[in-house]
Write a protein that holds these residues in place. Structure first.
Motif, short mmCIF file in Angstrom:
data_model
loop_
_atom_site.label_atom_id
_atom_site.label_comp_id
_atom_site.label_asym_id
_atom_site.label_seq_id
_atom_site.Cartn_x
_atom_site.Cartn_y
_atom_site.Cartn_z
N PHE A 24 0.84 -1.20 0.00
CA PHE A 24 0.00 0.00 0.00
C PHE A 24 0.87 1.26 0.00
N VAL A 25 1.89 1.28 0.85
CA VAL A 25 2.76 2.45 0.96
C VAL A 25 3.60 2.63 -0.31
N ILE A 26 4.16 1.55 -0.82
CA ILE A 26 5.00 1.63 -2.02
C ILE A 26 4.21 2.11 -3.23
N SER A 27 2.97 1.65 -3.34
CA SER A 27 2.15 2.04 -4.49
C SER A 27 1.43 3.37 -4.27
N ASN A 28 1.79 4.08 -3.19
CA ASN A 28 1.13 5.35 -2.83
C ASN A 28 -0.38 5.18 -2.71
N GLY A 29 -0.79 4.05 -2.18
CA GLY A 29 -2.20 3.77 -2.00
C GLY A 29 -2.80 2.99 -3.14
N GLY A 30 -2.38 3.30 -4.36
CA GLY A 30 -2.90 2.61 -5.52
C GLY A 30 -4.41 2.57 -5.51
N PHE A 31 -4.95 1.47 -5.99
CA PHE A 31 -6.41 1.32 -6.04
C PHE A 31 -7.01 1.23 -4.63
N ILE A 32 -6.24 0.66 -3.71
CA ILE A 32 -6.75 0.45 -2.35
C ILE A 32 -7.05 1.79 -1.67
N ALA A 33 -6.39 2.87 -2.08
CA ALA A 33 -6.66 4.18 -1.50
C ALA A 33 -8.12 4.60 -1.73
N SER A 34 -8.70 4.17 -2.85
CA SER A 34 -10.10 4.52 -3.12
C SER A 34 -11.07 3.61 -2.37
N VAL A 35 -10.63 2.42 -1.98
CA VAL A 35 -11.45 1.49 -1.20
C VAL A 35 -10.55 0.90 -0.11
N PRO A 36 -10.29 1.67 0.96
CA PRO A 36 -9.32 1.23 1.97
C PRO A 36 -9.71 -0.02 2.74
N ALA A 37 -10.95 -0.41 2.72
CA ALA A 37 -11.38 -1.61 3.44
C ALA A 37 -10.83 -2.89 2.82
N ILE A 38 -10.29 -2.80 1.61
CA ILE A 38 -9.69 -3.98 0.98
C ILE A 38 -8.45 -4.42 1.75
N LEU A 39 -7.72 -3.47 2.31
CA LEU A 39 -6.47 -3.78 3.01
C LEU A 39 -6.67 -4.78 4.15
N PRO A 40 -7.62 -4.56 5.08
CA PRO A 40 -7.80 -5.57 6.13
C PRO A 40 -8.32 -6.91 5.60
N CYS A 41 -9.06 -6.89 4.49
CA CYS A 41 -9.52 -8.16 3.89
C CYS A 41 -8.33 -8.98 3.42
N ILE A 42 -7.34 -8.32 2.82
CA ILE A 42 -6.14 -9.01 2.38
C ILE A 42 -5.37 -9.55 3.59
N MET A 43 -5.29 -8.75 4.64
CA MET A 43 -4.59 -9.18 5.86
C MET A 43 -5.25 -10.41 6.47
N VAL A 44 -6.57 -10.40 6.54
CA VAL A 44 -7.31 -11.54 7.10
C VAL A 44 -7.08 -12.78 6.24
N GLY A 45 -7.14 -12.63 4.92
CA GLY A 45 -6.87 -13.75 4.03
C GLY A 45 -5.47 -14.31 4.23
N ASN A 46 -4.49 -13.41 4.35
CA ASN A 46 -3.11 -13.85 4.59
C ASN A 46 -2.98 -14.61 5.91
#
Length: 187
Positions: free
Chosen positions: A72-94
């Protein structure tokens, strides 16, 4: 269980390797069933599994949480910046994938059961992320998303994450047995 110094060092090195992969790897992805599979994501899944098998559950969870944040930080937020709730979903999946690796770690038949248990973990990771995206993210964020963003989120979590994780599982099943022997003989 607490982390010893060697496990902490290996976890930090794996985080650094994750950073390098996310930031600098320029390998094109694979095309599977019409979906683009990212080589970076395959390698990150491999790191999550190997990190858990070597360092234990705490190292695996640290990697599971930090890898998406690094991306997220390296991509300057990328697409996830527009939908930040995706980040915890990825964490839970991992974390689900890491739990499957931790479950089999150190068991008597570890190497025999590793492909099956990790494959089940990969499917559970995929189903969890897919369910969270379809049942929670899209309905919650749909009003603030464009139609293109909704389609992008649906496509991101269609089948590609399953293939990505299964490729990481395959690599882990190939790499872990000889790596485990090296680790065992170095003690």
């Amino acid at each position: 269980m607490k982390l010893n110094t060697k496990q902490i060092v290996v976890t930090v090195l794996l985080l650094a390797l994750s950073f390098l992969i996310i930031r600098f790897l320029k390998i094109p992805g694979l095309e599977v069933a019409g979906y683009r599979i990212s080589a970076k994501d395959i390698l990150i899944n491999l790191i999550l599994i190997l990190g858990t098998l070597y360092c234990g559950i705490f190292g695996g969870i640290i990697l599971s949480i930090m890898a998406p944040i690094i991306s997220f930080v390296i991509s300057n937020g990328g697409f996830i910046a527009s939908v930040p709730a995706i980040l915890p979903c990825i964490m839970v999946g991992n974390i689900i994938l890491v739990l499957s690796a931790w479950f089999i770690r150190g068991k008597k038949n570890e190497l025999n059961l590793l492909p099956l248990v990790l494959s089940v973990g990969a499917v559970c990771k995929y189903l969890c992320m897919r369910l969270l995206v379809i049942s929670w993210i899209i309905p919650t964020w749909k009003s603030s998303m464009t139609k293109i963003q909704v389609n992008t989120v649906q496509n991101m979590f269609h089948i590609a994450p399953l293939f990505t994780t299964l490729f990481g599982v395959f690599l882990a099943c190939v790499i872990w047995p000889p790596l485990k022997l090296v680790v065992k003989n170095s003690k």
